[in-house]
Design a protein around this motif. Structure first.
Motif, PDB file in Angstrom:
ATOM      1  N   GLY A  19      -5.533  39.786 127.648  1.00 31.02           N
ATOM      2  CA  GLY A  19      -6.924  40.109 127.383  1.00 31.02           C
ATOM      3  C   GLY A  19      -7.932  39.592 128.388  1.00 31.02           C
ATOM      4  O   GLY A  19      -9.145  39.693 128.161  1.00 31.02           O
ATOM      5  N   LEU A  20      -7.460  39.058 129.521  1.00 29.11           N
ATOM      6  CA  LEU A  20      -8.411  38.511 130.495  1.00 29.11           C
ATOM      7  C   LEU A  20      -9.302  39.597 131.091  1.00 29.11           C
ATOM      8  O   LEU A  20     -10.468  39.336 131.420  1.00 29.11           O
ATOM      9  CB  LEU A  20      -7.649  37.800 131.620  1.00 29.11           C
ATOM     10  CG  LEU A  20      -6.930  36.497 131.247  1.00 29.11           C
ATOM     11  CD1 LEU A  20      -6.232  35.921 132.463  1.00 29.11           C
ATOM     12  CD2 LEU A  20      -7.903  35.488 130.662  1.00 29.11           C
ATOM     13  N   ALA A  21      -8.778  40.810 131.224  1.00 30.44           N
ATOM     14  CA  ALA A  21      -9.533  41.875 131.880  1.00 30.44           C
ATOM     15  C   ALA A  21     -10.698  42.380 131.037  1.00 30.44           C
ATOM     16  O   ALA A  21     -11.523  43.160 131.528  1.00 30.44           O
ATOM     17  CB  ALA A  21      -8.610  43.037 132.225  1.00 30.44           C
ATOM     18  N   THR A  22     -10.803  41.941 129.791  1.00 37.57           N
ATOM     19  CA  THR A  22     -11.904  42.399 128.933  1.00 37.57           C
ATOM     20  C   THR A  22     -12.945  41.309 128.692  1.00 37.57           C
ATOM     21  O   THR A  22     -13.959  41.568 128.036  1.00 37.57           O
ATOM     22  CB  THR A  22     -11.354  42.882 127.579  1.00 37.57           C
ATOM     23  OG1 THR A  22     -10.665  41.798 126.933  1.00 37.57           O
ATOM     24  CG2 THR A  22     -10.413  44.060 127.769  1.00 37.57           C
ATOM     25  N   ARG A  23     -12.699  40.099 129.224  1.00 42.91           N
ATOM     26  CA  ARG A  23     -13.680  39.025 129.045  1.00 42.91           C
ATOM     27  C   ARG A  23     -14.886  39.265 129.942  1.00 42.91           C
ATOM     28  O   ARG A  23     -14.739  39.704 131.090  1.00 42.91           O
ATOM     29  CB  ARG A  23     -13.034  37.674 129.392  1.00 42.91           C
ATOM     30  CG  ARG A  23     -12.202  37.090 128.273  1.00 42.91           C
ATOM     31  CD  ARG A  23     -11.453  35.839 128.685  1.00 42.91           C
ATOM     32  NE  ARG A  23     -12.231  34.967 129.566  1.00 42.91           N
ATOM     33  CZ  ARG A  23     -11.743  33.828 130.078  1.00 42.91           C
ATOM     34  NH1 ARG A  23     -10.491  33.470 129.801  1.00 42.91           N
ATOM     35  NH2 ARG A  23     -12.489  33.087 130.846  1.00 42.91           N
ATOM     36  N   LYS A  24     -16.060  38.945 129.440  1.00 40.53           N
ATOM     37  CA  LYS A  24     -17.304  39.220 130.172  1.00 40.53           C
ATOM     38  C   LYS A  24     -17.344  38.488 131.510  1.00 40.53           C
ATOM     39  O   LYS A  24     -17.679  39.088 132.542  1.00 40.53           O
ATOM     40  CB  LYS A  24     -18.503  38.813 129.309  1.00 40.53           C
ATOM     41  CG  LYS A  24     -19.855  38.937 129.997  1.00 40.53           C
ATOM     42  CD  LYS A  24     -20.162  40.364 130.411  1.00 40.53           C
ATOM     43  CE  LYS A  24     -21.556  40.468 131.021  1.00 40.53           C
ATOM     44  NZ  LYS A  24     -21.789  41.795 131.623  1.00 40.53           N
ATOM     45  N   ASP A  25     -16.980  37.193 131.518  1.00 43.93           N
ATOM     46  CA  ASP A  25     -17.038  36.449 132.782  1.00 43.93           C
ATOM     47  C   ASP A  25     -16.025  36.984 133.792  1.00 43.93           C
ATOM     48  O   ASP A  25     -16.294  37.037 134.994  1.00 43.93           O
ATOM     49  CB  ASP A  25     -16.815  34.954 132.538  1.00 43.93           C
ATOM     50  CG  ASP A  25     -15.468  34.679 131.879  1.00 43.93           C
ATOM     51  OD1 ASP A  25     -15.024  35.509 131.061  1.00 43.93           O
ATOM     52  OD2 ASP A  25     -14.860  33.630 132.181  1.00 43.93           O
ATOM     53  N   ILE A  26     -14.849  37.446 133.302  1.00 42.36           N
ATOM     54  CA  ILE A  26     -13.845  37.991 134.206  1.00 42.36           C
ATOM     55  C   ILE A  26     -14.290  39.347 134.738  1.00 42.36           C
ATOM     56  O   ILE A  26     -14.092  39.675 135.910  1.00 42.36           O
ATOM     57  CB  ILE A  26     -12.485  38.124 133.502  1.00 42.36           C
ATOM     58  CG1 ILE A  26     -12.019  36.762 132.991  1.00 42.36           C
ATOM     59  CG2 ILE A  26     -11.450  38.724 134.456  1.00 42.36           C
ATOM     60  CD1 ILE A  26     -11.827  35.737 134.073  1.00 42.36           C
ATOM     61  N   LEU A  27     -14.920  40.146 133.881  1.00 39.04           N
ATOM     62  CA  LEU A  27     -15.437  41.442 134.324  1.00 39.04           C
ATOM     63  C   LEU A  27     -16.458  41.268 135.445  1.00 39.04           C
ATOM     64  O   LEU A  27     -16.507  42.062 136.387  1.00 39.04           O
ATOM     65  CB  LEU A  27     -16.058  42.200 133.151  1.00 39.04           C
ATOM     66  CG  LEU A  27     -15.070  42.778 132.136  1.00 39.04           C
ATOM     67  CD1 LEU A  27     -15.826  43.314 130.911  1.00 39.04           C
ATOM     68  CD2 LEU A  27     -14.235  43.890 132.773  1.00 39.04           C
ATOM     69  N   ASP A  28     -17.297  40.213 135.332  1.00 33.95           N
ATOM     70  CA  ASP A  28     -18.278  39.940 136.394  1.00 33.95           C
ATOM     71  C   ASP A  28     -17.573  39.643 137.719  1.00 33.95           C
ATOM     72  O   ASP A  28     -17.963  40.141 138.778  1.00 33.95           O
ATOM     73  CB  ASP A  28     -19.166  38.756 136.010  1.00 33.95           C
ATOM     74  CG  ASP A  28     -20.092  39.069 134.844  1.00 33.95           C
ATOM     75  OD1 ASP A  28     -20.378  40.265 134.624  1.00 33.95           O
ATOM     76  OD2 ASP A  28     -20.526  38.128 134.157  1.00 33.95           O
TER      77      ASP A  28
END
Length: 228
Positions: A19-28
């Motif tokens: 689920g890392l690809a859906t986290r807001k900070d990771i998306l940034d």
């Protein structure tokens, strides 16, 4: 290389599964990485269109002709020396030895043999005092001034004092300044021209876009991305 790519791909898949690809900070961070990649791709394509190897070589040849001094090997001299380092605080003993060796040389004894026997410079001493070809600026000033002032092969100096000690110098040969062939400097010169031209292409694209009125920055997204 292929193994590294496969490993990155496998780890990226695990990151997505967790689920890392859906986290807001990771998306940034992903957005910044995508923009960086697109920036480089766009600039590289623009450079490829604007900078041809024929242009680069033509400019390089023009610069070679216009500024020959940049590509000229300076005057060089080759000399031999015998070095006498000061014996502790007793400089008198060193000078007396230097004067006696100088007298031997003036009487025709072999410079090479005396250098091997007496020189305190272990490197050149093994070669009969030979220092090889030296351009200006590579020797201590007092030594260099004498070496470049000498004219005739075999000419002996007097005793020359430098911070290394006392020297006897024998002049061997001189090489006049010589313009290096274009083919010898071509690769480095073309790379310099190529880099400059690529920079000019990037500047031409970037400058109109630097107007603060046209740039909107999501400061919070940048802060989140760079802080992770």
């Amino acid at each position: 290389m292929a193994a590294d790519i496969m490993l990155r791909r496998l780890v990226a898949n695990k990151a997505r599964e967790e689920g890392l690809a859906t986290r807001k900070d990771i998306l940034d961070r992903l957005k910044l990485a995508e923009e960086r990649a697109l920036y480089e791709i766009y600039m590289e394509q623009a450079e490829s269109k604007a900078v041809s190897e024929s242009q680069v070589e033509a400019i390089a040849r023009d610069e070679y002709k216009a500024f020959p001094e940049k590509f000229t090997k300076p005057e060089e001299v080759r000399a031999r020396h015998i070095l006498f380092r000061a014996c502790g605080s007793d400089r008198t003993a060193s000078r007396a030895l230097a004067e006696s060796v100088l007298e031997k040389l003036r009487n025709g004894e072999s410079f090479e043999e005396l250098a091997q026997k007496y020189s305190d410079d272990p490197g050149s001493g093994k070669r009969g005092g030979d220092l090889g070809m030296k351009p200006k600026g590579t020797m201590v000033p007092e030594f260099e001034a004498v070496a470049f002032a000498m004219k005739k092969p075999g000419e002996l100096s007097g005793i020359v004092e430098t911070n290394f000690g006392l020297h006897i110098i024998r002049f061997e040969e001189r090489q006049a300044p010589v313009l290096r062939p274009f083919d010898e400097v071509k690769e480095a010169l073309m790379e310099s021209v190529r880099t400059r031209m690529r920079g000019e292409v990037r500047k031409k694209i970037a400058d109109p876009l630097r107007d603060p009125a046209t740039i909107k920055i999501d400061a919070d997204a940048v802060r989140r991305a760079v802080s992770k």
